[in-house]
Design an enzyme around this catalytic site. Structure first.
Site, short mmCIF file in Angstrom:
data_model
loop_
_atom_site.label_atom_id
_atom_site.label_comp_id
_atom_site.label_asym_id
_atom_site.label_seq_id
_atom_site.Cartn_x
_atom_site.Cartn_y
_atom_site.Cartn_z
N VAL A 28 -3.21 0.79 -0.52
CA VAL A 28 -4.00 0.59 0.69
C VAL A 28 -5.23 1.49 0.71
O VAL A 28 -6.36 1.04 0.94
CB VAL A 28 -3.14 0.85 1.94
CG1 VAL A 28 -3.99 0.74 3.22
CG2 VAL A 28 -1.96 -0.13 2.00
N ASP A 46 -5.59 12.83 -1.91
CA ASP A 46 -4.19 12.55 -2.25
C ASP A 46 -3.54 13.86 -2.68
O ASP A 46 -4.17 14.68 -3.36
CB ASP A 46 -4.10 11.53 -3.38
CG ASP A 46 -2.74 10.86 -3.45
OD1 ASP A 46 -2.64 9.69 -3.05
OD2 ASP A 46 -1.78 11.51 -3.91
N ARG A 51 -2.86 11.78 -9.66
CA ARG A 51 -3.53 10.58 -9.15
C ARG A 51 -5.03 10.82 -9.01
O ARG A 51 -5.84 9.96 -9.36
CB ARG A 51 -2.92 10.20 -7.79
CG ARG A 51 -3.57 9.01 -7.09
CD ARG A 51 -3.42 7.74 -7.87
NE ARG A 51 -3.77 6.57 -7.08
CZ ARG A 51 -4.06 5.38 -7.58
NH1 ARG A 51 -4.03 5.20 -8.90
NH2 ARG A 51 -4.36 4.36 -6.79
N THR A 105 5.06 4.34 4.42
CA THR A 105 6.09 4.54 5.46
C THR A 105 7.31 3.74 5.08
O THR A 105 7.49 2.61 5.54
CB THR A 105 5.56 4.12 6.84
OG1 THR A 105 4.90 2.85 6.73
CG2 THR A 105 4.60 5.14 7.41
N THR A 140 2.07 1.31 8.14
CA THR A 140 2.94 0.49 8.97
C THR A 140 3.89 1.37 9.78
O THR A 140 4.56 2.25 9.24
CB THR A 140 3.76 -0.46 8.09
OG1 THR A 140 2.86 -1.32 7.39
CG2 THR A 140 4.71 -1.29 8.94
N CYS A 280 6.43 -4.05 2.24
CA CYS A 280 6.16 -4.64 3.57
C CYS A 280 7.28 -5.53 4.06
O CYS A 280 8.00 -5.19 4.98
CB CYS A 280 4.84 -5.41 3.53
SG CYS A 280 3.39 -4.35 3.38
N ARG A 351 8.12 -0.74 -5.90
CA ARG A 351 8.69 -0.20 -4.65
C ARG A 351 9.67 -1.20 -4.03
O ARG A 351 9.35 -2.35 -3.83
CB ARG A 351 7.57 0.13 -3.66
CG ARG A 351 6.70 1.29 -4.05
CD ARG A 351 5.58 1.50 -3.06
NE ARG A 351 4.68 0.34 -3.00
CZ ARG A 351 3.68 0.20 -2.13
NH1 ARG A 351 3.46 1.15 -1.24
NH2 ARG A 351 2.91 -0.86 -2.15
#
Length: 444
Positions: A28, A46, A51, A105, A140, A280, A351
């Site tokens: 995102v 981050d 990363r 999240t 989220t 999601c 994930r």
């Protein structure tokens, strides 16, 4: 005008020049950072130095952002009027006046919302928050989390007062990993703000990069709620066709043929049976369900859909075992090839992948599972799930008693399945329906 704590709400004044910090550089945050950096100075923050190093070299292992796109916005000049600087040092984002939080999240092992990363990110922002700054959340959450959980953390850490010294907003992410058609800029963006003026400013900010336009929600809670119901709706629809697949399997009816026929009706919804994972669809319903139970309502349809979808890995594994027994193939020590481990096709995201459920059941029967996924990072899979994966087809042994097509990666369409089989009776089970019906022994 008073806020929720009966304190006067200060009139919102837009920041003098947009200097944006993106907190969290995953699926995102990175696309956001790149798009905003085309117009404004942006700091991408981050906590993982690896990363940051990767992105400073214009490489994105998530494959969401092309190398050329990163190179076009990368900057080393903190005084430039646009461009992107990556950092893992919180002090580097102190000069910013707009903070966009885009951290994961997830849920915990009991499917309860885990807001720990969001709280940590809020604490970090709070240490550099200044009067007049704006904080926008994209992660989220359940309705009310921004104002009930995140804002108090910002206030406590910064010593500033919400809607007097700083303002907030919520704009739910709609990133679809691996999708190169529905991207950040061409998906309509929902926005919201803590006051009417803040909402207008935040809406205008996103309008500057989202060509598809924006929808300004009347409140932060409405924007939060719209996010969780989008994916809850999808989860329930997939649960419905998964249940149909179970029913039609018992009745010896081809589910895909039924869906194809039903799809000729103009208002039939085109959902396919399968595993539901990812960050999601397999997670968001639990956020809504948790909040519903907190306010005294037990959500029946939402949780029923979750139970059914979470059980599909076990269902598939048992169906494969039945087919093997029917073909006189022993389960113990059987060599089984799992094609795909990511949660969706042509994407490296592992994930919340539900392929692991199939693997765990088969391992429980002492079968030997070999996992081939050309998209997944073997080190990441090993760290997260403690299983080994093969990234290249030349690493396959062959001689498999069963083959399960778990993910519709494009590399799996043209494999020589007959050559991979140990014997003609070896089982091929196609979860995704990508192979011809004549080639497979079973499919959802």
């Amino acid at each position: 005008m008073l806020d929720q704590s009966n304190q006067p709400v200060k009139k919102f004044t837009p920041p003098a020049g947009n200097h944006i910090a993106i907190i969290g550089l995953g699926y995102v945050g990175l696309p956001l950072a790149v798009e905003f950096a085309k117009k404004f100075p942006v700091k991408g923050f981050d906590i993982k130095q690896a990363r940051v190093n990767e992105l400073n070299n214009a490489n994105d292992h998530t494959l969401e952002t092309e190398r050329e796109a990163l190179l076009s916005v990368l900057s080393t000049d903190p005084t430039a009027n646009k461009g992107l600087i990556f950092t893992s040092e919180i002090k580097d984002i102190a000069p910013c006046n707009i903070y966009i939080v885009a951290v994961p999240t997830p849920t915990d092992q009991y499917n309860r919302p885990d807001l720990s990363l969001l709280i940590k990110a809020s604490k970090s922002v709070g240490t550099v928050l200044k009067e007049g700054d704006v904080v926008i959340y994209e992660s989220t959450v359940y309705p009310g989390a921004t104002e009930d959980v995140c804002i108090p953390v910002l206030e406590q850490t910064s010593g500033l007062r919400f809607n007097r010294d700083f303002f907030a907003g919520y704009s739910p992410e709609r990133i679809n990993p691996g999708d190169k058609i529905h991207t950040l800029t061409n998906i309509l963006k929902v926005t919201s703000g803590s006051t009417a003026e803040a909402a207008d400013f935040i809406d205008g900010l996103y309008q500057s990069i989202v060509t598809a336009g924006t929808h300004k929600a009347p409140s932060i809670k409405v924007a939060e709620a719209c996010k969780v119901i989008e994916n809850s709706q999808r989860d329930i629809n997939i649960a419905f066709v998964n249940e149909l697949a179970k029913i039609f399997n018992i009745m010896d009816i081809d589910t895909h043929a039924v869906l194809e026929a039903a799809g000729t009706k103009w208002n039939f919804l085109n959902f396919k049976p399968g595993l539901v994972g990812g960050h999601c669809t397999g997670v968001d319903p639990y956020y809504l369900a948790q909040k519903a139970q907190e306010v005294g309502y037990h959500p029946e349809i939402i949780l029923a859909g979750r139970r059914l979808n979470d059980g599909m890995g076990t269902y598939v594994a048992l169906e494969v075992i039945k087919l093997m027994i029917k073909n006189d193939i022993g389960i113990k020590n059987a060599n089984i090839l799992m094609l795909g481990f990511t949660f969706k096709e042509n994407c490296p995201d592992v994930r919340n992948t539900r392929v692991i459920d199939i693997v765990n059941v088969l391992n429980g029967f002492e079968a030997r599972c070999e996992i081939f996924d050309p998209w997944a990072n073997p080190d990441e899979v090993k760290l997260e799930y403690n299983v080994d994966t093969i990234k290249h087809a030349d690493g396959l042994r062959g001689g498999y008693d069963a083959i399960i097509v778990a993910v519709a990666h494009r590399e799996f369409f043209d494999l020589n399945y007959q050559k991979l089989k140990k014997e003609p009776a070896s089982v091929i089970y196609d979860i995704k329906g990508i192979l011809s019906k004549e080639l497979v022994n079973g499919r959802l």
